[in-house]
Each structure stands twice: as structure tokens, then as C-alpha cells.
Design a protein around this motif. Sequence first.
Motif, PDB file in Angstrom:
ATOM      1  N   PHE A 171       0.819  -1.215   0.000  1.00 37.75           N
ATOM      2  CA  PHE A 171       0.000   0.000   0.000  1.00 37.75           C
ATOM      3  C   PHE A 171       0.858   1.272   0.000  1.00 37.75           C
ATOM      4  CE2 PHE A 171      -2.042   3.528   2.178  1.00 37.75           C
ATOM      5  CZ  PHE A 171      -3.170   3.695   1.389  1.00 37.75           C
ATOM      6  N   ALA A 172       1.876   1.312   0.880  1.00 40.34           N
ATOM      7  CA  ALA A 172       2.667   2.547   1.014  1.00 40.34           C
ATOM      8  C   ALA A 172       3.373   2.881  -0.304  1.00 40.34           C
ATOM      9  CB  ALA A 172       3.683   2.393   2.142  1.00 40.34           C
ATOM     10  N   ALA A 173       3.932   1.848  -0.947  1.00 41.95           N
ATOM     11  CA  ALA A 173       4.659   2.086  -2.210  1.00 41.95           C
ATOM     12  C   ALA A 173       3.696   2.543  -3.302  1.00 41.95           C
ATOM     13  CB  ALA A 173       5.391   0.812  -2.636  1.00 41.95           C
ATOM     14  N   ILE A 174       2.519   1.915  -3.337  1.00 40.92           N
ATOM     15  CA  ILE A 174       1.546   2.264  -4.382  1.00 40.92           C
ATOM     16  C   ILE A 174       1.019   3.683  -4.156  1.00 40.92           C
ATOM     17  CG2 ILE A 174      -0.765   1.709  -5.268  1.00 40.92           C
ATOM     18  CD1 ILE A 174       0.050  -1.260  -4.929  1.00 40.92           C
ATOM     19  N   ALA A 175       0.742   4.017  -2.897  1.00 43.44           N
ATOM     20  CA  ALA A 175       0.233   5.369  -2.601  1.00 43.44           C
ATOM     21  C   ALA A 175       1.284   6.413  -2.982  1.00 43.44           C
ATOM     22  CB  ALA A 175      -0.132   5.480  -1.120  1.00 43.44           C
ATOM     23  N   ALA A 176       2.557   6.110  -2.701  1.00 43.17           N
ATOM     24  CA  ALA A 176       3.628   7.072  -3.036  1.00 43.17           C
ATOM     25  C   ALA A 176       3.739   7.232  -4.549  1.00 43.17           C
ATOM     26  CB  ALA A 176       4.956   6.594  -2.447  1.00 43.17           C
ATOM     27  N   SER A 177       3.634   6.115  -5.266  1.00 40.37           N
ATOM     28  CA  SER A 177       3.759   6.161  -6.719  1.00 40.37           C
ATOM     29  C   SER A 177       2.589   6.948  -7.336  1.00 40.37           C
ATOM     30  CB  SER A 177       3.807   4.722  -7.245  1.00 40.37           C
ATOM     31  OG  SER A 177       3.654   4.688  -8.615  1.00 40.37           O
ATOM     32  N   ILE A 178       1.400   6.765  -6.787  1.00 45.01           N
ATOM     33  CA  ILE A 178       0.221   7.490  -7.279  1.00 45.01           C
ATOM     34  C   ILE A 178       0.397   8.995  -7.057  1.00 45.01           C
ATOM     35  CG2 ILE A 178      -2.178   7.976  -6.564  1.00 45.01           C
ATOM     36  CD1 ILE A 178      -2.764   5.035  -6.820  1.00 45.01           C
ATOM     37  N   ARG A 179       0.890   9.372  -5.885  1.00 43.93           N
ATOM     38  CA  ARG A 179       1.083  10.802  -5.602  1.00 43.93           C
ATOM     39  C   ARG A 179       2.152  11.407  -6.520  1.00 43.93           C
ATOM     40  NH1 ARG A 179      -1.705  12.154  -0.834  1.00 43.93           N
ATOM     41  NH2 ARG A 179      -2.292  10.251   0.250  1.00 43.93           N
ATOM     42  N   GLN A 180       3.197  10.623  -6.745  1.00 45.94           N
ATOM     43  CA  GLN A 180       4.284  11.122  -7.608  1.00 45.94           C
ATOM     44  C   GLN A 180       3.763  11.341  -9.040  1.00 45.94           C
ATOM     45  OE1 GLN A 180       7.491   8.296  -8.047  1.00 45.94           O
ATOM     46  NE2 GLN A 180       8.571   9.623  -9.491  1.00 45.94           N
TER      47      GLN A 180
END
Length: 238
Positions: free
Chosen positions: A186-195
Motif C-alpha cells: 500500500f505505502a509504495a503504491i500510494a507514493a507512486s500514485i502521488r508522484q
Amino acid sequence: MSWARCFVVSAASVGAGAAEPLIVTLDGPAGVGKSTLAARLAGELGIAFLDTGAMFRAAAYVLGEGAWDWKQGLLQEKLGEFEFTLFGSGRDTMLLLDGKPLPAEIRGETAGRWASQLAVVPSVRAYMKMAQIFLGRTTSLVAEGRDMGTVVFPGARRKFFLDADPDERARRRCRQLEEQGKPADFAAIAASIRQRDDQDRNRSIAPLKPAPDAVVVDTTHLSEDEVLRKVLELVRAA
Ligand code: DC
């Protein structure tokens, strides 16, 4: 260099009796559910859907990491060798690159990030815009992406901009991966989405934003069926 040979065979039809193709645009950020909605909406309308993110992803994947730093002339030359083909309708719409289905790897987070980076390059945007306009001249489409309503199809019959809270989009993406039996961080996906949001909204050419005449739909608290019903009703009323 001419782009004339880059495109596009379309066996999807204008729609029986229609004088000109029907174009509906769906724009919005990563992970908001545009592709699923586009396929279902196109099915209800009996027309094709065009996943323009897949075009950027396929180009990024085939050209490889760092292509965004290539000289414009080289990029143009390579893009000019591509041939996208669209046929079918609804969920059965097929987008092929050089006669073959798009590789499964284009759906991963890495290809998504590369696509977002490649998508800031002016010659890449010019190529994609031309190819998409070319398709829409002969084919009724639900066209989904970032700049469909603002840049590529400003005269579309109906325009929608889907949005949802970034964490909710990351949760949806995790659920999708889990359903496919794949690991989901989740954390990696959320960061990638924000980026990607940041990159897509803040680029100078064709940034992600609603067209002035788009209907903005916040899907954070809506099911897929609810979004489809709402959008379909508005298309049919147009
Ligand atoms: O919709 P998607 O996540 O598959 O798109 C991947 C990337 O491609 C996205 O981050 C930005 C780019 N893109 C774009 O710039 N314009 C479009 N019309 C569609 C996608």
C-alpha cells in the motif's frame, strides 16, 4: 518527419446511421477507475474505447527507461515506426501495437512511471495527439486519459473528469492486485500514485485538469455501478 504512416487501422464502426463519430471523454488521475468505466460505458453505447494511457505505457515500455532524455529527432523516428491498431467494441475492444496485443508488463507501476515521464516530452505528446485525433475521425470512442477533453477532443459530445482521494485510489489498486494474486504494498503504491499525480498535473503541455465543460465526478464514495449509471444517464441525455 511525417507521422502519416504511424497509424491506425480501426474496424470499430462509427455507429449505425450516425453522421459522425460519437466521442465521449473520460479524464482523471492514476488509479481512479477510468479504464474499467470506459470499457463498460463503451459496451453500453456499442462503441470502442481508447485507453490512451496504454498507448503511452506501451511506447515507454518498448522504448525503454530513459527514452525521455533522447534527442527529439530520435524519438520521432522511433515513434514513427509504431503502428497502433484498434478494433472491436465495448470490453472486446482491442488495441494492438505492430499487430500484437500490448505486453502485460505495461500494466505495472514501473511502466506507469516511465509513461508519465515520457508523456512530458513535446514530440511524444504531438505524436499521441495526432494518432488519437486520427482515430476519432472515423471511430466512435469513449476516450480515456489525461487530456482527452482539454486537448485531443475539445469538441467531444460529453466530457467527464473522474476524481477520487489518492489513498482510496491506492486501496483500489491494492485490491485489484490482490484479486490477481499479486503482492500489494500500500505505502509504495500510494507514493507512486502521488508522484504521478504531481507529474501529470504540473507538466507544461496538456496537464491533467478538467475541461471547462467537463462534468466532474468524485468517485471516492461511489461504486463502479453508481459511476456508470450516472455517466451513462448524462451521455444519453446529451
Ligand atoms: O492512465 P494511465 O495510468 O495508464 O497512464 C499512464 C501515464 O501516461 C500517465 O501517468 C500519464 C500518461 N498519459 C498522458 O500523459 N496522457 C494521456 N492522455 C494518458 C496517459
